[in-house]
Design an enzyme around this catalytic site. Sequence first.
Site, PDB file in Angstrom:
ATOM      1  N   ASN A  46     -47.078  -0.924 -14.778  1.00  0.00           N
ATOM      2  CA  ASN A  46     -48.514  -0.712 -14.904  1.00  0.00           C
ATOM      3  C   ASN A  46     -49.122  -0.296 -13.565  1.00  0.00           C
ATOM      4  O   ASN A  46     -48.695  -0.753 -12.499  1.00  0.00           O
ATOM      5  CB  ASN A  46     -49.249  -1.905 -15.526  1.00  0.00           C
ATOM      6  CG  ASN A  46     -48.875  -3.253 -14.943  1.00  0.00           C
ATOM      7  OD1 ASN A  46     -47.829  -3.425 -14.357  1.00  0.00           O
ATOM      8  ND2 ASN A  46     -49.755  -4.216 -15.136  1.00  0.00           N
ATOM      9  N   VAL A  47     -50.091   0.595 -13.669  1.00  0.00           N
ATOM     10  CA  VAL A  47     -50.749   1.148 -12.489  1.00  0.00           C
ATOM     11  C   VAL A  47     -52.256   0.992 -12.694  1.00  0.00           C
ATOM     12  O   VAL A  47     -52.836   1.633 -13.579  1.00  0.00           O
ATOM     13  CB  VAL A  47     -50.375   2.633 -12.282  1.00  0.00           C
ATOM     14  CG1 VAL A  47     -51.101   3.197 -11.067  1.00  0.00           C
ATOM     15  CG2 VAL A  47     -48.866   2.780 -12.116  1.00  0.00           C
ATOM     16  N   ASN A  49     -56.394   0.651 -11.272  1.00  0.00           N
ATOM     17  CA  ASN A  49     -57.288   1.486 -10.478  1.00  0.00           C
ATOM     18  C   ASN A  49     -58.567   0.703 -10.214  1.00  0.00           C
ATOM     19  O   ASN A  49     -58.969  -0.127 -11.043  1.00  0.00           O
ATOM     20  CB  ASN A  49     -57.604   2.766 -11.279  1.00  0.00           C
ATOM     21  CG  ASN A  49     -58.319   3.799 -10.449  1.00  0.00           C
ATOM     22  OD1 ASN A  49     -59.535   3.747 -10.280  1.00  0.00           O
ATOM     23  ND2 ASN A  49     -57.581   4.734  -9.911  1.00  0.00           N
ATOM     24  N   CYS A  57     -50.903   1.198 -18.682  1.00  0.00           N
ATOM     25  CA  CYS A  57     -49.917   0.145 -18.938  1.00  0.00           C
ATOM     26  C   CYS A  57     -48.508   0.651 -18.639  1.00  0.00           C
ATOM     27  O   CYS A  57     -48.245   1.862 -18.654  1.00  0.00           O
ATOM     28  CB  CYS A  57     -49.950  -0.273 -20.407  1.00  0.00           C
ATOM     29  SG  CYS A  57     -51.458  -1.100 -20.910  1.00  0.00           S
ATOM     30  N   GLU A  59     -45.875   0.507 -20.499  1.00  0.00           N
ATOM     31  CA  GLU A  59     -45.260   1.198 -21.630  1.00  0.00           C
ATOM     32  C   GLU A  59     -45.750   2.637 -21.727  1.00  0.00           C
ATOM     33  O   GLU A  59     -44.966   3.574 -21.908  1.00  0.00           O
ATOM     34  CB  GLU A  59     -45.578   0.468 -22.945  1.00  0.00           C
ATOM     35  CG  GLU A  59     -45.071  -0.964 -23.008  1.00  0.00           C
ATOM     36  CD  GLU A  59     -46.055  -1.998 -22.467  1.00  0.00           C
ATOM     37  OE1 GLU A  59     -46.828  -1.664 -21.539  1.00  0.00           O
ATOM     38  OE2 GLU A  59     -46.039  -3.126 -22.972  1.00  0.00           O
ATOM     39  N   CYS A  93     -50.844   1.175 -26.418  1.00  0.00           N
ATOM     40  CA  CYS A  93     -49.418   1.494 -26.234  1.00  0.00           C
ATOM     41  C   CYS A  93     -48.701   1.555 -27.580  1.00  0.00           C
ATOM     42  O   CYS A  93     -47.804   2.370 -27.778  1.00  0.00           O
ATOM     43  CB  CYS A  93     -48.764   0.483 -25.308  1.00  0.00           C
ATOM     44  SG  CYS A  93     -49.362   0.646 -23.607  1.00  0.00           S
TER      45      CYS A  93
HETATM   46  N1  THU Z   1     -50.399  -4.388 -19.403  1.00  0.00           N
HETATM   47  C1  THU Z   1     -49.275  -3.638 -19.536  1.00  0.00           C
HETATM   48  O1  THU Z   1     -48.883  -2.892 -18.622  1.00  0.00           O
HETATM   49  N2  THU Z   1     -48.590  -3.722 -20.689  1.00  0.00           N
HETATM   50  C2  THU Z   1     -48.858  -4.584 -21.703  1.00  0.00           C
HETATM   51  O2  THU Z   1     -48.125  -4.629 -22.666  1.00  0.00           O
HETATM   52  C3  THU Z   1     -50.041  -5.449 -21.610  1.00  0.00           C
HETATM   53  C4  THU Z   1     -50.922  -5.257 -20.444  1.00  0.00           C
HETATM   54  C5  THU Z   1     -51.110  -4.366 -18.114  1.00  0.00           C
HETATM   55  C6  THU Z   1     -52.442  -3.722 -18.073  1.00  0.00           C
HETATM   56  C7  THU Z   1     -53.051  -4.400 -16.862  1.00  0.00           C
HETATM   57  O3  THU Z   1     -52.597  -3.744 -15.685  1.00  0.00           O
HETATM   58  C8  THU Z   1     -52.452  -5.789 -16.873  1.00  0.00           C
HETATM   59  O4  THU Z   1     -51.284  -5.691 -17.681  1.00  0.00           O
HETATM   60  C9  THU Z   1     -53.369  -6.859 -17.413  1.00  0.00           C
HETATM   61  O5  THU Z   1     -53.884  -6.495 -18.634  1.00  0.00           O
END
Ligand code: THU
Length: 134
Positions: A46-47, A49, A57, A59, A93
């Site tokens: 996840n990136v 900002n 996310c 995924e 996602c």
């Molecule tokens: N996030 C993901 O990358 N994947 C998931 O399946 C759930 C949530 C990230 C988004 C955000 O950067 C952090 O988790 C908290 O929501």
Amino acid sequence: MAADIPWEALFQQAAKVRERAHVPYSRFPVGAAILFEDGSVVTGCNVENATYGLTVCAERGAFVSAVAQGHSRPVAVAIVVDTPTPCPPCGMCRQVMAEFAGPDLPIRSRTLQGEEARYALRELLPYAFTRDFL
Ligand code: THU
């Protein structure tokens, strides 16, 4: 195919890429690894900002990279999080997964402690909106 999926290798790659997550706001790093039909694996983290809504996310990041690399037939998705219980992918996602995979797509989420949840895309996104409706 399900029996042939190298889940341990996928989880290892998801755990590794999770360490690259850019999460200064949530401090909730997530790693994802997608296996494609041709055996390729594409990972994502996840990136976030400063404009919070722009967060990507793990995924979705992995799917976007995969398309750019020429892979579009996913056969398995592994997710790694550091939570007490495994965390399923978010709604956005799920919809992105449904763009590229059928309802049988196996998705597994594991915590750093090794607890695992297993899903099929159809359970996470019943009645998916797909190109068939267009
Ligand atoms: N996030 C993901 O990358 N994947 C998931 O399946 C759930 C949530 C990230 C988004 C955000 O950067 C952090 O988790 C908290 O929501």
